[in-house]
Design an enzyme around this catalytic site. Sequence first.
Site, mmCIF file in Angstrom:
data_model
loop_
_atom_site.group_PDB
_atom_site.id
_atom_site.type_symbol
_atom_site.label_atom_id
_atom_site.label_comp_id
_atom_site.label_asym_id
_atom_site.label_seq_id
_atom_site.Cartn_x
_atom_site.Cartn_y
_atom_site.Cartn_z
ATOM 1 C CE1 TYR A 51 33.732 35.850 -5.569
ATOM 2 C CE2 TYR A 51 33.177 34.994 -7.823
ATOM 3 C CZ TYR A 51 33.737 34.889 -6.591
ATOM 4 O OH TYR A 51 34.460 33.706 -6.431
ATOM 5 C CG ASN A 114 40.829 30.913 -6.577
ATOM 6 O OD1 ASN A 114 39.627 30.648 -6.998
ATOM 7 N ND2 ASN A 114 41.015 31.898 -5.663
HETATM 8 P P1 DAT Z 1 38.737 34.236 -1.738
HETATM 9 O O1 DAT Z 1 37.987 33.575 -3.133
HETATM 10 O O2 DAT Z 1 39.758 33.737 -1.309
HETATM 11 O O3 DAT Z 1 37.452 34.729 -0.761
HETATM 12 P P2 DAT Z 1 38.545 37.120 -2.591
HETATM 13 O O4 DAT Z 1 37.474 37.329 -2.065
HETATM 14 O O5 DAT Z 1 39.518 38.028 -2.016
HETATM 15 O O6 DAT Z 1 39.018 35.752 -2.485
HETATM 16 O O7 DAT Z 1 38.374 37.150 -4.140
HETATM 17 C C1 DAT Z 1 37.334 36.538 -4.820
HETATM 18 C C2 DAT Z 1 38.095 36.028 -5.970
HETATM 19 O O8 DAT Z 1 38.702 37.112 -6.779
HETATM 20 C C3 DAT Z 1 39.269 35.286 -5.780
HETATM 21 O O9 DAT Z 1 38.952 33.757 -5.387
HETATM 22 C C4 DAT Z 1 39.982 35.124 -7.307
HETATM 23 C C5 DAT Z 1 39.883 36.330 -7.668
HETATM 24 N N1 DAT Z 1 40.787 37.324 -7.310
HETATM 25 C C6 DAT Z 1 41.115 37.799 -6.193
HETATM 26 N N2 DAT Z 1 42.114 38.812 -5.870
HETATM 27 C C7 DAT Z 1 42.749 38.541 -7.126
HETATM 28 C C8 DAT Z 1 43.901 39.190 -7.933
HETATM 29 N N3 DAT Z 1 44.669 39.834 -7.269
HETATM 30 N N4 DAT Z 1 44.227 38.823 -9.240
HETATM 31 C C9 DAT Z 1 43.056 38.021 -9.791
HETATM 32 N N5 DAT Z 1 41.964 37.398 -9.369
HETATM 33 C C10 DAT Z 1 41.740 37.663 -8.033
#
Ligand code: DAT
Length: 141
Positions: A51, A114
């Site tokens: 990440y 999620n």
């Molecule tokens: P995705 O998993 O849909 O690609 P992302 O790449 O924007 O979403 O974020 C990676 C992960 O980080 C996401 O699955 C859950 C966590 N995350 C993202 N935004 C968040 C938030 N506002 N609060 C808490 N966790 C979050």
Amino acid sequence: MAEEQTLSIIKPDAVGDNHIGAIVARFEEAGLKVVALKMLQLTRAQAEGFYAEHEGRPFFPSLVEFMMSGPVCVQVLQGDNAIVRNRELMGATNPEEAEAGTIRADFATAVSANAVHGSDSPESAAREIDYFFNSQEIYPR
Ligand code: DAT
Ligand code: MG
């Protein structure tokens, strides 16, 4: 549309809630083929590296802790338009905003728990598949 591969992760919440089979069934029922699959417990370095694009965001430390909180199931999915197709099956990042019938609507409990990850572009898919699998562990068909 092109035949693609994408990286999928069933996250610790969904593994802990006994949803591995139900989630893999969503992929297979949609015509995506599981061409690699393994279960592993992420180290801190693995979770942080995976990440890395989110480093510095307020949720990053809790995201890393969550990803280390139990085993994950990582898989390579293959199929026509697999990257976008998988994102459609997953639903929105926040399960409260995820469309009915999507994996996150049905199995996620919070944005921070999620249920699944899916690569968001061809570039991410290439990096993320390589992050977890060597070529001998992938069985395209
Ligand atoms: P995705 O998993 O849909 O690609 P992302 O790449 O924007 O979403 O974020 C990676 C992960 O980080 C996401 O699955 C859950 C966590 N995350 C993202 N935004 C968040 C938030 N506002 N609060 C808490 N966790 C979050
Ligand atoms: Mg993402």
